[in-house]
Design an enzyme around this catalytic site. Structure first.
Site, PDB file in Angstrom:
ATOM      1  CD  GLU A 157      -0.369   2.588  -3.890  1.00 49.61           C
ATOM      2  OE1 GLU A 157       0.465   2.512  -3.636  1.00 49.61           O
ATOM      3  OE2 GLU A 157      -0.869   3.826  -2.946  1.00 49.61           O
ATOM      4  CG  PHE A 211      -3.876 -10.291  -1.042  1.00 51.42           C
ATOM      5  CD1 PHE A 211      -4.409  -9.278   1.001  1.00 51.42           C
ATOM      6  CD2 PHE A 211      -2.673  -9.759  -1.166  1.00 51.42           C
ATOM      7  CE1 PHE A 211      -3.446  -8.699   0.651  1.00 51.42           C
ATOM      8  CE2 PHE A 211      -2.295  -9.170  -0.782  1.00 51.42           C
ATOM      9  CZ  PHE A 211      -2.611  -8.584   0.572  1.00 51.42           C
ATOM     10  CD  GLN A 212      -2.260  -5.122  -2.049  1.00 53.85           C
ATOM     11  OE1 GLN A 212      -1.012  -5.961  -2.919  1.00 53.85           O
ATOM     12  NE2 GLN A 212      -1.443  -5.185  -1.243  1.00 53.85           N
ATOM     13  CE  LYS A 220       4.396 -11.403  -8.580  1.00 58.49           C
ATOM     14  NZ  LYS A 220       4.277 -11.226  -7.138  1.00 58.49           N
ATOM     15  CG  MET A 267     -14.886  28.276  -2.880  1.00 55.83           C
ATOM     16  SD  MET A 267     -14.782  29.832  -2.775  1.00 55.83           S
ATOM     17  CE  MET A 267     -13.737  30.372  -4.094  1.00 55.83           C
TER      18      MET A 267
END
Length: 592
Positions: A67, A129-130, A179, A496
């Site tokens: 993602e 969940f999630q 959802k 760097m």
């Protein structure tokens, strides 16, 4: 697909009564916004949306491998086109994985709409969940965010999201969609709003005429003027107006890292980038100027150096669409709030009305001083080296591509070398993470650029530490046949970090050396791409020409460069523009 008008098509009056689910509304709203590409990764909370997307062919979906890659790709797409980038991710880890890309876009004012799935509304707050509090997590790094709790609010919310993302000072907007709001069994009449008005949000449309006139008068009276421009000129599509104004006045101009390309970098009036790794002439001109006009820039700490030493002799004019940026860091004398394109066009009109001319004698003397500073050759490096110097690699890239390239970068020494040695003459060609400094940005951003410009040459310049952070996106490049060229400046270090450890930590290289690196040639080949490795300077140009000659292939070019090379000039912490560290001479190198 049935042979009938799409839902929401304004040419079909009956569509105001079309019954759509929340998932279908989400997809149709994107179509009505003119969205052509969505970058995403499916998961449970967004499966209804993905099912609705699968049934339509107006939008191309790019399946990334992480993602973070989705948000960076949407970001790169937006930077290269000026359109709103769109990504779609699921709840929980899908949303949190996207946060780095959201924060990257926020720091650089990039227009994005991020659609995140959320657990069903009845279980929000129950540690389902999630589940994460996406609105709470993203609040500090978005322009705005929404949690949509009713399907009836979905179309209007998406309309608001796009309006907020692209108007005023652009930025990312998150729309969090539970959802159950996208349930395919719950349908309502759909009609996408034609327009939207927000009482609490009204970005400026024009600059104040009196302030613009005052600014022009100060510019004409200046003896040592400098234009200082930033990413706002690029984002505001103001490059043409800026170029006209600067050339008409004949004044010197410098730019931030984010503003490169808004004014042609090969033009003699351009002094190079300013700031921590800016050129000697740009930084000295900033220190000595008596009139600074800052356009679409926010006086970032990497640009200003020590605030107490910043432009000590100058009256400062500041043009920005965001009023909160003005006098936030540096006090200015003439503030102008408005879109930079319209303000610059108004300045040109005022300049014509006034009929005034700059002080040509003073300007001649000012350019003579600048030319003396240019004589310092602050970007010098050893051109006789038998090891590939990173500067030479970037110069060779410019030679091979004739300056006609969309170039993304990751973050570190390679980013600075690209900014110093690849002069961009057009805006939206230099795509990099400025404000957040996000390693891993370059490759997925290049995917977004290549999707936006399928026939254009696109390259990502990176380091071996940065490229490994989103290396999995090489699979995405294979799936969609993206002919990106990766130019890896491989020095075996987090370059760097190593430079700072050399300068400030007595060369104690604490965990900045990468002991275990893959064979990048074989790694690229394992993904189905072309891999090449170059170790000698006299082989580099031919290798690059071969790589760019393969116009339909992704090519990974592993360029082994000098691990001891540092980026100069450098303004160290607590120093002013006039206190730069310059590259050592050959004798100094030999003594070291």
């Amino acid at each position: 697909m049935p042979d009938q008008p799409a839902p929401g098509d304004s040419s079909n009056p009956a569509n105001a009564l079309m019954q759509l689910s929340g998932a279908e509304i989400t997809v149709q709203a994107l179509i009505d916004e003119g969205v052509e590409t969505v970058f995403g990764y499916p998961g449970g909370a967004v499966l209804h949306i993905y099912d609705a997307l699968f049934k339509r062919d107006e939008i191309k979906h790019i399946l990334v491998r992480h993602e973070q890659g989705a948000s960076h790709a949407a970001d790169g797409y937006a930077r290269a086109t000026g359109k709103v980038g769109v990504c779609l991710v699921t709840s929980g880890p899908g949303a949190t994985n996207a946060v780095t890309g959201i924060a990257t876009a926020y720091m650089d004012s990039i227009p994005m709409v991020v659609l995140t799935g959320q657990v069903p509304t009845p279980v929000i707050g129950s540690d389902a969940f999630q589940e994460v509090d996406t609105v709470g997590i993203t609040r500090p790094c978005v322009k705005h965010n929404f949690l949509v709790k009713r399907v009836e609010d979905l179309a209007l919310t998406i309309k608001k999201a796009f309006y907020i993302a692209k108007s005023g000072r652009p930025g990312p907007v998150v729309v969090d969609i539970p959802k159950d709001v996208t349930d395919p069994n719950i349908k309502i009449p759909y009609q996408y709003p034609v327009d939207v008005h927000l009482r609490s949000y009204s970005p400026a449309q024009r600059g104040h005429h009196g302030q613009i006139k005052r600014a022009v008068e100060k510019l004409l009276a200046a003896k040592r003027p400098v234009f200082y421009t930033g990413g706002g000129v690029v984002l505001g599509d103001a490059a043409e107006a800026l170029t006209t104004l600067v050339r008409q006045l004949g004044y010197p101009i410098t730019s931030t890292l984010m503003g490169l390309g808004a004014y042609p970098m090969t033009d003699k009036q351009f002094l190079g980038m300013l700031g921590m790794h800016g050129t000697y002439e740009a930084n000295m001109a900033m220190h000595e100027t008596d009139c600074l006009i800052a356009i679409g820039a926010r006086f970032d700490d990497r640009v200003t150096g020590k605030i107490e030493h910043f432009c000590p002799h100058a009256e400062i004019i500041h043009v920005d669409v965001d009023p909160s940026s003005i006098s936030k860091t540096v006090k200015v004398h003439v503030p102008i709030v408005g879109p930079v394109q319209s303000v610059l066009e108004d300045m040109l009109a005022v300049l014509e009305d006034l009929g005034g001319q700059p002080d040509r004698d003073a300007l001649t003397a000012w350019w003579q001083q600048i030319d003396q500073w240019r004589g310092v050759d602050c970007l010098r490096y050893d051109r006789t080296s038998q090891v590939i110097k990173p500067q030479f690699a970037v110069e060779t890239l410019y030679k091979v591509t004739n300056g006609d390239l969309y170039l993304t970068s990751d973050v570190g020494q390679h980013q600075m070398f690209a900014a110093q040695f690849y002069p961009f003459d057009k805006p939206r060609r230099w795509i990099n993470s400025g404000g957040l400094g996000t390693m891993g940005f370059g490759l997925p951003a290049a995917m977004g650029v290549q999707i936006a410009h399928p026939d254009a040459p696109v390259a990502c310049i990176s380091g071996e530490a940065s490229i490994l952070m989103c290396i999995q996106e090489m699979a995405t490049c294979k799936q969609y046949d993206l002919p990106i060229k990766v130019i890896l400046l491989n020095n075996g270090y987090m370059g760097m970090v190593r430079q700072w450890q050399e300068f400030f930590y007595e060369s104690r290289y604490a965990h900045s050396y990468v002991d275990a690196l893959p064979d990048f040639v074989h790694l690229a080949e394992s993904f189905g791409h072309v891999g090449m490795r170059v170790e000698k300077p006299d082989e580099l140009e031919a290798a690059m020409r071969e790589a760019f000659g393969m116009k339909d292939r992704f090519v990974f070019l592993d360029v082994v460069v000098d691990p001891t090379e540092n980026v100069y000039p450098m303004i160290c912490a607590g120093k002013g523009h006039h206190e730069m560290e310059l590259p050592p001479t050959m004798s100094e190198r030999e003594l070291a």
